[in-house]
Design a protein around this motif. Sequence first.
Motif, PDB file in Angstrom:
ATOM      1  N   TYR A 162       1.025  -1.176   0.021  1.00  0.00           N
ATOM      2  CA  TYR A 162       0.020  -0.037  -0.122  1.00  0.00           C
ATOM      3  C   TYR A 162       0.926   1.367   0.002  1.00  0.00           C
ATOM      4  N   LEU A 220      -6.996   6.329   3.422  1.00  0.00           N
ATOM      5  CA  LEU A 220      -7.417   6.869   2.303  1.00  0.00           C
ATOM      6  C   LEU A 220      -8.240   8.021   2.362  1.00  0.00           C
ATOM      7  N   PRO A 221      -8.350   8.987   1.396  1.00  0.00           N
ATOM      8  CA  PRO A 221      -9.149  10.212   1.434  1.00  0.00           C
ATOM      9  C   PRO A 221     -10.457  10.077   2.364  1.00  0.00           C
ATOM     10  N   ASN A 222     -11.126   8.933   1.973  1.00  0.00           N
ATOM     11  CA  ASN A 222     -12.471   8.800   2.424  1.00  0.00           C
ATOM     12  C   ASN A 222     -12.805   7.591   3.363  1.00  0.00           C
ATOM     13  N   THR A 223     -12.030   6.779   3.563  1.00  0.00           N
ATOM     14  CA  THR A 223     -12.093   5.791   4.282  1.00  0.00           C
ATOM     15  C   THR A 223     -10.903   5.029   4.680  1.00  0.00           C
ATOM     16  N   ILE A 265      -8.312   1.131   5.152  1.00  0.00           N
ATOM     17  CA  ILE A 265      -7.898  -0.179   5.098  1.00  0.00           C
ATOM     18  C   ILE A 265      -7.494  -0.477   6.445  1.00  0.00           C
ATOM     19  N   GLY A 288       1.405   3.816  -3.169  1.00  0.00           N
ATOM     20  CA  GLY A 288       1.545   5.264  -2.730  1.00  0.00           C
ATOM     21  C   GLY A 288       0.598   5.883  -1.531  1.00  0.00           C
ATOM     22  N   ALA A 289       0.102   4.923  -0.713  1.00  0.00           N
ATOM     23  CA  ALA A 289      -0.832   5.408   0.167  1.00  0.00           C
ATOM     24  C   ALA A 289      -0.214   5.711   1.494  1.00  0.00           C
TER      25      ALA A 289
END
Lengths: 139, 139
Positions: free
Chosen positions: A23, A49-52, A54, A28-29
């Motif tokens: 990841y 992530l921008p909205n949630t 992992i 690139g997270a």
Amino acid sequence: MTIGRLNHVGIATPSIEASLAVYRDVLGATVGEPFDLAAQGVRVCFVDLPNTQIELIEPLGEASPIHGFLAKNPAGGQHHVCFEVDDIAAAVADMAAKGARVLGAPRIGAHGTLVVFLHPRDMGGVLVELMEAPIGAGH
Amino acid sequence: MTIGRLNHVGIATPSIEASLAVYRDVLGATVGEPFDLAAQGVRVCFVDLPNTQIELIEPLGEASPIHGFLAKNPAGGQHHVCFEVDDIAAAVADMAAKGARVLGAPRIGAHGTLVVFLHPRDMGGVLVELMEAPIGAGH
């Protein structure tokens, strides 16, 4: 009851270090630091992530509930989805009234709020976690 | 490359009607209308959450790529995760440079933009879809 945000997708892995490298280095997270949730028999690391998020999950100890999943999926894979609810007690009562099996009593999850799991047989084959939304989550 | 939003979680099901009933009637979510994606051999229905979507996927036709998954998971289950990227061509080039196997050429996905899938063996056991973000998605 109405589910709210998808809080996270839970992904089981035999190696949290290898998965977070995918990841971080390949996709690139932004990844957090792994930490132990000894009471649940898992080592956990969140990918932002921008909205949630992992949630990477590695077995911790011989009694970890993740061993069975990895026996069937040795490379790892998608393990559960977690939806936020406003009130976990109300959600549990609603699930019971609708005949959806709740697996055990609510307990403290990786975000420090109460969570409960629903039986995949009542959820189209998917292990569903319901999580009381953190205060101030703004959802 | 940096992945953006989790666009959706793909969930395979032997019955899209049964699964959407779970999300709508048991979990209280808003569900869309199912539609056929004949070119991809799937019937699809989106569940709308405040921050992302669930994509329910049912096999369509004998050659559907979902049959193999359902043979292993007859009740259905999580099939893939889809992350948004700004530029699918740049993402494919970046994945190739990093040694992550891309499965085929980009093609039009369920949201009308280009998508590509990455091999689970390079993604910690998870089938990953990269999707060029819709114009104006505001991510």
